[in-house]
Design a protein around this motif. Structure first.
Motif, mmCIF file in Angstrom:
data_model
loop_
_atom_site.group_PDB
_atom_site.id
_atom_site.type_symbol
_atom_site.label_atom_id
_atom_site.label_comp_id
_atom_site.label_asym_id
_atom_site.label_seq_id
_atom_site.Cartn_x
_atom_site.Cartn_y
_atom_site.Cartn_z
ATOM 1 N N ASN A 194 0.983 -1.188 0.030
ATOM 2 C CA ASN A 194 0.035 -0.246 0.001
ATOM 3 C C ASN A 194 0.871 1.355 -0.020
ATOM 4 O OD1 ASN A 194 -1.866 2.139 0.381
ATOM 5 N ND2 ASN A 194 -2.978 0.924 1.897
ATOM 6 N N TRP A 195 1.211 1.517 -1.073
ATOM 7 C CA TRP A 195 1.995 2.843 -1.436
ATOM 8 C C TRP A 195 1.424 4.112 -0.853
ATOM 9 C CZ3 TRP A 195 7.320 3.154 -1.700
ATOM 10 C CH2 TRP A 195 7.891 1.686 -1.982
ATOM 11 N N GLU A 196 0.283 4.176 -1.020
ATOM 12 C CA GLU A 196 -0.481 5.410 -0.497
ATOM 13 C C GLU A 196 -0.253 5.592 0.911
ATOM 14 O OE1 GLU A 196 -1.945 7.837 -2.508
ATOM 15 O OE2 GLU A 196 -2.092 7.119 -4.279
ATOM 16 N N ASN A 197 -0.348 4.596 1.505
ATOM 17 C CA ASN A 197 -0.275 4.572 3.023
ATOM 18 C C ASN A 197 0.976 4.971 3.478
ATOM 19 O OD1 ASN A 197 -1.168 4.207 5.812
ATOM 20 N ND2 ASN A 197 0.025 2.205 5.701
ATOM 21 N N TYR A 214 3.342 6.596 1.567
ATOM 22 C CA TYR A 214 3.387 8.114 1.326
ATOM 23 C C TYR A 214 2.873 9.029 2.118
ATOM 24 C CZ TYR A 214 3.228 11.819 -2.148
ATOM 25 O OH TYR A 214 3.446 13.179 -2.776
ATOM 26 N N LYS A 215 1.454 8.637 2.915
ATOM 27 C CA LYS A 215 0.900 9.515 3.664
ATOM 28 C C LYS A 215 1.553 9.439 5.003
ATOM 29 C CE LYS A 215 -3.987 10.058 6.221
ATOM 30 N NZ LYS A 215 -4.927 9.318 6.068
ATOM 31 N N LEU A 216 2.073 8.528 5.722
ATOM 32 C CA LEU A 216 2.840 8.144 6.794
ATOM 33 C C LEU A 216 4.159 9.069 6.885
ATOM 34 C CD1 LEU A 216 2.044 4.509 8.051
ATOM 35 C CD2 LEU A 216 1.220 6.837 8.906
ATOM 36 N N LEU A 229 4.704 11.555 4.845
ATOM 37 C CA LEU A 229 4.577 13.037 4.896
ATOM 38 C C LEU A 229 4.397 13.391 6.381
ATOM 39 C CD1 LEU A 229 2.558 13.453 1.535
ATOM 40 C CD2 LEU A 229 4.889 14.491 1.992
ATOM 41 N N THR A 230 3.629 12.841 6.991
ATOM 42 C CA THR A 230 3.257 13.212 8.178
ATOM 43 C C THR A 230 4.275 13.015 9.278
ATOM 44 O OG1 THR A 230 0.807 12.006 8.006
ATOM 45 C CG2 THR A 230 1.687 12.376 10.381
ATOM 46 N N LYS A 239 6.615 16.072 8.664
ATOM 47 C CA LYS A 239 6.221 17.208 9.181
ATOM 48 C C LYS A 239 6.252 17.402 10.749
ATOM 49 C CE LYS A 239 3.588 20.105 7.409
ATOM 50 N NZ LYS A 239 3.827 21.442 7.154
ATOM 51 N N HIS A 288 7.344 17.309 -2.167
ATOM 52 C CA HIS A 288 7.209 15.748 -2.150
ATOM 53 C C HIS A 288 6.584 15.325 -3.832
ATOM 54 C CE1 HIS A 288 2.715 16.207 -1.660
ATOM 55 N NE2 HIS A 288 3.330 17.502 -1.043
ATOM 56 N N ASP A 325 0.521 21.553 -1.137
ATOM 57 C CA ASP A 325 -0.533 21.136 -1.875
ATOM 58 C C ASP A 325 -0.603 21.649 -3.362
ATOM 59 O OD1 ASP A 325 -1.665 19.648 0.213
ATOM 60 O OD2 ASP A 325 -2.552 21.255 1.021
#
Length: 265
Positions: free
Chosen positions: A2-5, A7-9, A11-12, A15, A128, A139
């Motif tokens: 799950n590359w989307e997951n 990626y999201k993690l 980035l979080t 930050k 990113h 964004d």
């Protein structure tokens, strides 16, 4: 996978790491040297790398980690998924200026860059890219890079590489500096690669960098159509140090052919 997951993690976590760095500005840093008196490391470099390692180990225990401060794994190959982390790229700037430094993170699968993240902590600019899905500043979608010529180009280049006391073909760099519109040096590979990606400079050259210096930036630049190689025009070596040429399309070929082809890099 799950590359989307992932990626999201990622980035979080970047930050959150940036907030930790900003909160340290009023604290007294513990500064140490590594290979020489100008190769610096602080307690924050180490703490931020350990922060990332803790998060990655918890969420993705089978992933490999290559970090500048040595708390990750010793990579023998690039099989599987590898995170390449520079917790503070531009430590000297971080110490002296509290600006002009960045968090750099690249995530690779079997040697192919999938995710690149560069965070300019002071300016809260998060760059990113997710391979094949575009590149962003926060964004905002970043536009593809366009071609340019050497006479209208600004080259990011450390002046020390043009000096005679380095065992490189410095004489080949002198015509490049002469023919370009101008040169700049910022002291952080991550941001200098991002400046190519955003068109603030047109090319970036360095002689000896480690994988964590260019792993994140390479994904972002290539997603925008820029070209990333070593100074011989070869694919970068992600297990050892390598030279680096990052440039807009067209300009990259010009620099290689007209200025660097005779060099022993």
């Amino acid at each position: 996978m799950n590359w989307e997951n992932i990626y999201k993690l990622a980035l979080t976590w970047v930050k959150e790491a940036g907030e930790r760095i900003r909160s340290s500005f009023d604290q007294t840093l513990n500064i140490q040297t590594k290979s020489n008196a100008n190769d610096l490391v602080t307690n924050m470099d180490k703490e931020i790398e350990q922060f990332f390692i803790g998060k990655i180990r918890e969420s993705f225990p089978d992933h490999k980690i290559l970090g500048e401060e040595g708390f990750g794994d010793e990579l023998k190959d690039l099989e599987g998924i590898a995170w390449m982390i520079d917790p503070i790229d531009g430590t000297m700037n971080f110490i002296h200026q509290q600006r002009n430094f960045a968090i750099s993170l690249g995530i690779y699968e079997n040697g192919i860059g999938r995710i690149g993240i560069i965070y300019d902590v002071v300016h809260d600019e998060l760059y990113h890219a997710f391979k094949g899905k575009g590149a962003y500043l926060n964004d905002k979608v970043l536009p593809a890079l366009s071609e340019t010529n050497i006479q209208e180009s600004i080259i990011a280049l450390n002046a020390t590489w043009v000096m005679k006391n380095h065992r490189i073909d410095h004489n080949l760099l002198i015509p490049l500096v002469r023919d370009a519109r101008g040169t700049r040096s910022y002291g952080t590979a991550a941001l200098e690669m991002i400046y190519v990606a955003t068109g603030r400079v047109d090319a970036y050259i360095s002689m000896r960098l480690s994988p964590w210096d260019f792993a994140g930036g390479a994904v972002i630049v290539e997603e925008l159509g820029g070209i990333v190689t070593n100074l011989r025009g070869e694919k970068l070596e992600f297990l050892n140090k390598d030279s680096l040429l990052v440039a807009k399309p067209g300009l990259h070929q010009t620099i290689l052919k007209d200025y660097l082809k005779e060099g022993k890099w």
